[in-house]
Design a protein around this motif. Structure first.
Motif, PDB file in Angstrom:
ATOM      1  N   GLU A 192      -1.583  12.908  23.391  1.00  0.00           N
ATOM      2  CA  GLU A 192      -1.962  13.062  24.808  1.00  0.00           C
ATOM      3  C   GLU A 192      -0.931  12.395  25.713  1.00  0.00           C
ATOM      4  OE1 GLU A 192      -5.929  11.615  25.262  1.00  0.00           O
ATOM      5  OE2 GLU A 192      -6.827  13.222  24.070  1.00  0.00           O
ATOM      6  N   ASN A 193       0.325  12.597  25.371  1.00  0.00           N
ATOM      7  CA  ASN A 193       1.440  12.022  26.122  1.00  0.00           C
ATOM      8  C   ASN A 193       1.962  13.071  27.106  1.00  0.00           C
ATOM      9  OD1 ASN A 193       3.970  11.082  27.011  1.00  0.00           O
ATOM     10  ND2 ASN A 193       4.325   9.950  25.114  1.00  0.00           N
ATOM     11  N   LYS A 194       1.510  12.989  28.346  1.00  0.00           N
ATOM     12  CA  LYS A 194       1.896  13.999  29.344  1.00  0.00           C
ATOM     13  C   LYS A 194       3.392  13.957  29.643  1.00  0.00           C
ATOM     14  CE  LYS A 194      -2.475  14.533  31.824  1.00  0.00           C
ATOM     15  NZ  LYS A 194      -3.110  14.484  33.168  1.00  0.00           N
ATOM     16  N   GLN A 195       3.941  12.748  29.738  1.00  0.00           N
ATOM     17  CA  GLN A 195       5.356  12.620  30.051  1.00  0.00           C
ATOM     18  C   GLN A 195       6.203  13.288  28.964  1.00  0.00           C
ATOM     19  OE1 GLN A 195       6.219  11.395  32.882  1.00  0.00           O
ATOM     20  NE2 GLN A 195       8.447  11.365  32.687  1.00  0.00           N
ATOM     21  N   GLY A 196       5.828  13.028  27.708  1.00  0.00           N
ATOM     22  CA  GLY A 196       6.546  13.660  26.614  1.00  0.00           C
ATOM     23  C   GLY A 196       6.408  15.165  26.625  1.00  0.00           C
ATOM     24  N   LEU A 197       5.210  15.656  26.924  1.00  0.00           N
ATOM     25  CA  LEU A 197       4.979  17.111  26.995  1.00  0.00           C
ATOM     26  C   LEU A 197       5.876  17.742  28.053  1.00  0.00           C
ATOM     27  CD1 LEU A 197       1.085  17.318  26.667  1.00  0.00           C
ATOM     28  CD2 LEU A 197       2.756  18.271  25.084  1.00  0.00           C
ATOM     29  N   ALA A 198       5.947  17.090  29.221  1.00  0.00           N
ATOM     30  CA  ALA A 198       6.757  17.646  30.309  1.00  0.00           C
ATOM     31  C   ALA A 198       8.231  17.716  29.907  1.00  0.00           C
ATOM     32  CB  ALA A 198       6.586  16.793  31.567  1.00  0.00           C
ATOM     33  N   GLN A 199       8.730  16.667  29.242  1.00  0.00           N
ATOM     34  CA  GLN A 199      10.127  16.666  28.820  1.00  0.00           C
ATOM     35  C   GLN A 199      10.405  17.783  27.814  1.00  0.00           C
ATOM     36  OE1 GLN A 199      10.892  12.732  27.313  1.00  0.00           O
ATOM     37  NE2 GLN A 199      10.988  11.805  29.358  1.00  0.00           N
ATOM     38  N   VAL A 200       9.461  18.003  26.887  1.00  0.00           N
ATOM     39  CA  VAL A 200       9.656  19.060  25.889  1.00  0.00           C
ATOM     40  C   VAL A 200       9.594  20.441  26.547  1.00  0.00           C
ATOM     41  CG1 VAL A 200       8.791  20.081  23.759  1.00  0.00           C
ATOM     42  CG2 VAL A 200       8.763  17.609  24.031  1.00  0.00           C
ATOM     43  N   GLU A 220       4.450   7.870  15.152  1.00  0.00           N
ATOM     44  CA  GLU A 220       4.429   9.230  15.695  1.00  0.00           C
ATOM     45  C   GLU A 220       5.159   9.360  17.037  1.00  0.00           C
ATOM     46  OE1 GLU A 220       0.300  10.334  15.630  1.00  0.00           O
ATOM     47  OE2 GLU A 220       0.515  11.234  13.632  1.00  0.00           O
ATOM     48  N   PRO A 221       5.049   8.392  17.964  1.00  0.00           N
ATOM     49  CA  PRO A 221       5.830   8.517  19.209  1.00  0.00           C
ATOM     50  C   PRO A 221       7.335   8.579  18.947  1.00  0.00           C
ATOM     51  CG  PRO A 221       4.096   6.879  19.485  1.00  0.00           C
ATOM     52  CD  PRO A 221       4.111   7.243  18.041  1.00  0.00           C
ATOM     53  N   ALA A 222       7.805   7.730  18.019  1.00  0.00           N
ATOM     54  CA  ALA A 222       9.242   7.745  17.704  1.00  0.00           C
ATOM     55  C   ALA A 222       9.632   9.058  17.016  1.00  0.00           C
ATOM     56  CB  ALA A 222       9.599   6.570  16.805  1.00  0.00           C
TER      57      ALA A 222
END
Length: 604
Positions: free
Chosen positions: A191-199, A153-155
């Motif tokens: 619950e990936n905050k870094q990924g959320l911010a990038q999106v 899922e992360p990928a």
């Protein structure tokens, strides 16, 4: 996994041959790798022990480190950094691709799937900067299918972001937003905050491109709520740079300046020179709009210093044009034209068509400032013509890329068809071999049954032979009985008849003597019968021949007595001469039978 468009862009035209080679290498890459996030570290050293200094201190440092590094996941990431530096610092496409494919090869060797995703992102970046967006879509779609098979899922989320970036560059904003929101859903689940911010940042850019500034600001603010937790992160600096472009479109120059200054602080803290160049150029533009030409020139100088250090040709062309704009606003038209023509020369030398168009636009604006409307129309016409050619060339390249993509997909379909044919042939071969194996098994079974039947028949034959032998023995036994017992029985009958006839005439002593002789004769007949039975048992296999030392005089005495009686009845005298101690190793019953038969036959 890395996201696309994470570094400054540059333009370069590639041949369809290069594209075809790249796609074929990708299409033939294996997707059946083992998902092993804790991949073991190899102790062998890499083979890049020989390398040539490039003059770029940072790149040379990484090359030297890679030359002695063990072949592990850290080396994969080193290859990624080296490939990116070759492209963005030296504009060396071939060297960059060389290290990207080294990255892929080592990742496959280590079964490190994360390296495969890094390869897809890095090569995607190269092709994005070359304008080959459809090719990047092919690469990312393949990576997505692989990630879905692994249920990584992360990928998957990271690839969704990349697909959104590509569709945004293709101006397919609705499709881009669909991918962004799919990534957003996965990052929320993880619950990936870094990924959320990038999106959030990417969604903001997309809404900015759609001129929906309020929606763009909303998502930028969501991104900053997360980025504020890490005030010195490069992602926060990137978001500030992107947000400053929205503010520029909204003509909010003070807020734009504030965002860029904060991004400058972060990048100077991190010593990130690549993004600093972009920040300095944007700040120069802000101050130029504010007519603060000194500050504009100051930031052009800062940018140029880094550009010369990193040998950034694109940046050199942009900043040189910036110097020309500042000189024009100051009224120094000759100096302005000098800068613009220097930028034009660089753009033409390094084949940067979009920068050439912009240089002619700047010359057109400079002509207006000098009230030279003839040159203004001339330069505008040249810029328009080049722009049309650029659009036509872009359309041609897109068509060529689509054709190459079609040919590649056609070849892939042919490969799949060949695989299907091979699988079918293998199945037929397997059925044929299986049929042969079954036939061999049936033949072996029939052979076994035949041998069993032959053995059974042989056993029956042997049993019949034994039975025949038993019957023959039985017949022989009865023959012997009739032969050996008939005469003694007749003799005994005649003796009894004589006794009956003479009983009145003989005295008591004669009768007693005659009776004792008859008794001895009966005893001899009983012994004879026992001997015959023993011989029958021996012949039928129920008695063994057991030779033992025996005195023949004693053993044959009963036989001689019996035969002597029979001989006397026939008027034959039997005389036997045997030593009293005649010891021989014989079976007593057998020797008695043999002697008895011989003597009986002789008497007859």
């Amino acid at each position: 996994m890395k996201n696309l468009d994470s570094a400054p862009s540059s333009l370069r035209t590639v041949t369809s041959y290069e594209l075809l080679i790249t796609l074929i290498l990708l299409l033939f890459s294996s997707c059946n790798r083992i998902n092993n996030p804790n991949v073991g570290q190899s102790v062998s050293l890499c083979t890049d022990s020989l390398w040539t200094p490039t003059g770029n201190a940072e790149l040379d440092s990484l090359l030297q480190l890679a030359a002695t590094a063990p072949r592990d996941t850290n080396l994969v990431e080193l290859y990624s950094d080296i490939g990116n530096l070759y492209f963005y610092s030296l504009s060396d496409i071939e060297k960059s691709k060389e290290y990207q494919f080294k990255l892929k090869e080592l990742s496959e060797e280590l079964n490190w799937n994360e390296g495969i995703y890094i390869f897809a992102a890095d090569l995607g970046n190269l092709l994005v900067n070359e304008g080959l967006l459809d090719s990047v879509l092919v690469i990312q779609q393949e990576a997505l299918e692989f990630a879905k098979k692994e249920m990584n899922e992360p990928a998957i989320a990271s690839i969704f972001v990349n697909l959104g970036i590509i569709n945004s560059k293709k101006k397919c904003y609705e499709t881009a937003l669909e991918y962004y929101f799919q990534a957003l859903s996965l990052y929320e689940k993880l619950e990936n905050k870094q990924g959320l911010a990038q999106v959030y940042d990417r969604i903001g850019i997309c809404y900015d491109d759609l001129s929906m500034y309020d929606m763009g600001k909303l998502y930028y603010e969501k991104a900053f709520l997360i980025y504020d937790e890490t005030p010195n992160s490069i992602d926060r600096a990137m978001a500030l740079i992107n947000y400053s472009l929205v503010l520029r479109d909204m003509t909010e120059f003070e807020k734009e300046e504030s965002c860029l200054l904060e991004a400058q602080r972060i990048c100077e803290f991190l010593n990130n020179k690549y993004h600093l160049i972009s920040i300095y150029i944007n700040l120069s533009h802000v101050y130029l709009k504010q007519n603060d030409w000194d500050k504009a020139e100051k930031y052009c100088d800062k940018a140029m210093e880094l550009i010369l250090e990193l040998n950034d040709i694109m940046g050199y062309c942009i900043v040189t044009k910036g110097y020309g704009a500042i000189a024009m606003y100051r009224g120094n038209f000759n100096q302005s034209e000098k800068y613009i023509r220097e930028a034009l020369k660089t753009a033409e030398e390094y084949d940067m068509p979009q920068q050439i168009v912009e240089c002619y636009r700047d010359l057109s604006r400079l002509a207006v400032a000098q009230h030279d409307f003839i040159n203004h129309r001339l330069y505008s016409a040249i810029a328009d013509s080049l722009q049309n050619e650029l659009i036509s060339e872009e359309n041609r390249l897109n068509a060529k890329e689509l054709e190459t993509k079609y040919e590649t997909e056609k070849k892939q379909l042919e490969i799949e068809r060949q695989k299907t044919i091979i699988e079918k042939q293998n199945l037929q071969r397997g059925i044929f071999i299986g049929g042969i194996a079954i036939c061999v098994a049936v033949l072996a079974l029939l052979f076994f049954l035949l041998r069993l039947r032959i053995r059974h028949n042989k056993t029956l034959t042997e049993k019949n032979e034994i039975l025949d032998e038993i019957n023959a023995t039985k017949d022989k036994f009865f023959s012997i009985i009739s032969h050996d017992l008939r005469s003694p029985a007749i003799a005994q009958r005649e003796a009894i008849q004589l006794l009956c006839n003479k009983a009145q005439q003989w005295d008591k002593a004669t009768l007693l003597d005659y009776s004792q002789n008859m008794l001895q004769s009966a005893d001899s007949q009983v012994e004879l019968l026992n001997n015959l039975l023993s011989w029958a048992q021996l012949q039928s296999g129920r008695m063994d021949c057991v030779p033992l030392p025996a005195n023949l005089s004693v053993t044959l005495d009963s036989v001689l007595t019996l035969i002597r009686k029979i001989a006397e009845a026939k008027g034959v005298t039997l005389h036997a001469e045997l030593p009293e101690e005649f010891i021989a190793t014989v079976d007593a019953n057998m020797i008695s039978t043999v002697v008895r038969n011989l003597l009986a036959n002789a008497v007859k």
